[in-house]
Design a protein around this motif. Structure first.
Motif, mmCIF file in Angstrom:
data_model
loop_
_atom_site.group_PDB
_atom_site.id
_atom_site.type_symbol
_atom_site.label_atom_id
_atom_site.label_comp_id
_atom_site.label_asym_id
_atom_site.label_seq_id
_atom_site.Cartn_x
_atom_site.Cartn_y
_atom_site.Cartn_z
ATOM 1 N N GLN A 286 0.932 -1.328 -0.036
ATOM 2 C CA GLN A 286 0.083 -0.112 -0.045
ATOM 3 C C GLN A 286 0.950 1.170 -0.135
ATOM 4 O O GLN A 286 0.331 2.274 -0.603
ATOM 5 C CB GLN A 286 -1.042 0.017 1.230
ATOM 6 N N GLY A 289 2.074 1.768 -3.453
ATOM 7 C CA GLY A 289 0.893 2.296 -4.294
ATOM 8 C C GLY A 289 0.890 3.918 -4.126
ATOM 9 O O GLY A 289 0.650 4.525 -4.835
ATOM 10 N N GLU A 290 1.068 4.466 -2.769
ATOM 11 C CA GLU A 290 1.066 5.761 -2.565
ATOM 12 C C GLU A 290 2.141 6.388 -3.360
ATOM 13 O O GLU A 290 1.908 7.507 -3.871
ATOM 14 C CB GLU A 290 1.168 5.901 -0.953
ATOM 15 N N PHE A 319 -2.079 -1.125 -5.030
ATOM 16 C CA PHE A 319 -3.266 -0.912 -4.219
ATOM 17 C C PHE A 319 -4.172 -2.282 -4.430
ATOM 18 O O PHE A 319 -4.605 -2.733 -3.218
ATOM 19 C CB PHE A 319 -4.182 0.072 -4.494
ATOM 20 N N ALA A 324 -6.628 -2.970 -1.239
ATOM 21 C CA ALA A 324 -7.289 -1.541 -1.110
ATOM 22 C C ALA A 324 -8.077 -1.240 -2.491
ATOM 23 O O ALA A 324 -7.323 -0.449 -3.082
ATOM 24 C CB ALA A 324 -6.077 -0.549 -0.829
ATOM 25 N N ARG A 327 -8.693 2.638 -3.186
ATOM 26 C CA ARG A 327 -7.442 3.503 -4.003
ATOM 27 C C ARG A 327 -6.987 3.060 -5.056
ATOM 28 O O ARG A 327 -6.650 3.863 -5.899
ATOM 29 C CB ARG A 327 -6.108 3.208 -2.813
#
Length: 357
Positions: A286, A289-290, A319, A324, A327
């Motif tokens: 995650q 991904g950010e 994500f 997630a 997202r």
């Protein structure tokens, strides 16, 4: 009187000394030795405690799969049947390990079990830790409505009897969710509550992590003010003093890049972020991904649509891998909009802080 062998006592002491020095891999090794000695001596309770300590250190060393395996063993109680209190502790550990490995749905399930195992006031501290783990997993998975509902329940549980550091960590996670839900003023309020409980003199490691996380939440809400910059600088300074893992330093760099983007310096942000896509070994899915999502935004700001699409596609994949989907869909929406056409541009302005001029 319970007999403790000198070899066991020596191994336990080494484990705790290594842990106090943030040498988590070494601490895990010494705790494993102590657990093996306890098992050989037929001391099942000491085996459980040392195996738990081993798993804690594996978590802090970011060896998530190994930690999850040990936590599962602790829950099963093959050598020692744990009471509900200890079962909850092990489920919290399992939740954190699964979150670290990007298994967010499973992490939330483990944390919820821990909450259910600790309903009374006698286990209030463990219940608060379980709720924190649940909220963190829900929020990371994009289940923000559920995370905010649980956050309000957690806020009701905190009382004056709760130790400062634990209360601070609870306020911290509630503030995080408030920011993610666009409840910026509530996010600031809860982070201010948290900051009032933390002190670099008491625990420099927690101080560093809180300031790093608070900066990230402020930046996500497009708050690029002097307080946000102070959070970034405090986290960087504290991490320089205590060391910090490679993952810690990558996240600090991520905050700096986000700051540069909001400050109108997308090229500087790209320079900080361009190595991130190749460092999946250091970042949880995650977080990767950010990083790719932020890199895509920076490329948008420079007009480089090709690299922007490539970064956003990678962001969606990360994500998805972390569980997630909310997202991931945001990243795909970015792609479908062709990076700035039509009504999507108003959303882009809000999240990047840039306009067409």
């Amino acid at each position: 009187m319970h007999f403790v062998s000198p070899l066991y006592a020596e191994a336990e002491l080494r484990a705790r000394e290594h842990r106090s020095n943030h040498a988590f891999a070494e601490a895990a090794g010494s705790a494993k030795q102590a657990a093996e000695i306890a098992r050989r001596d037929g001391d099942s309770a000491s085996w459980w405690n040392m195996t738990f300590l081993q798993a804690e250190n594996l978590l802090d060393a970011e060896r998530f799969e190994e930690c999850a395996d040990l936590a599962t063993e602790l829950i099963s109680g093959l050598d020692h049947q744990p009471n509900p209190h200890d079962q909850a502790r092990a489920h919290i550990l399992l939740a954190k390990a699964r979150q670290g490995a990007g298994l967010l749905e499973e992490a939330a399930q483990s944390a919820l079990i821990a909450v259910d195992l600790t309903p009374g006031e006698m286990d209030l501290d463990i219940n608060i830790k379980a709720r924190q783990a649940l909220i963190s997993a829900l929020a990371d998975g994009g289940r923000l409505d559920s995370a905010w509902k649980e956050s309000k329940l957690l806020a009701e549980v905190i009382s004056e009897e709760v130790e400062d550091q634990l209360a601070g960590k609870a306020y911290w996670v509630i503030g995080n969710v408030a920011f993610l839900c666009d409840k910026v003023q509530e996010g600031l309020k809860y982070h201010e509550h948290a900051a009032a409980t933390f002190s670099p003199a008491k625990n420099l490691d927690v101080w560093a992590k809180f300031n790093k996380a608070s900066a990230a939440m402020r930046l996500a809400a497009n708050i690029a003010d002097a307080d946000t910059l102070r959070c970034i600088e405090r986290a960087e300074l504290a991490t320089d003093i205590i060391g910090g893992s490679a993952n810690d330093r990558m996240l600090l760099k991520l905050n700096r890049a986000h700051w540069s983007l909001l400050a109108g310096e997308p090229v500087a942000a790209i320079q900080l972020l361009q190595d991130f896509p190749g460092r999946n070994d250091l970042l949880m899915p995650q977080r990767a991904g950010e990083a790719c999502f932020l890199l895509g935004r920076a490329y948008v700001a420079t007009g480089d649509r090709v690299r922007a699409r490539e970064s956003l596609a990678k962001s969606a994949d990360h994500f998805d891998a972390s569980g997630a989907p909310h997202r991931a869909q945001q990243a795909r929406d970015f792609l479908k909009s062709e990076l700035g056409r039509g009504s999507f541009w108003s959303w882009l302005v809000r999240v990047t802080g840039f306009d067409r001029t």
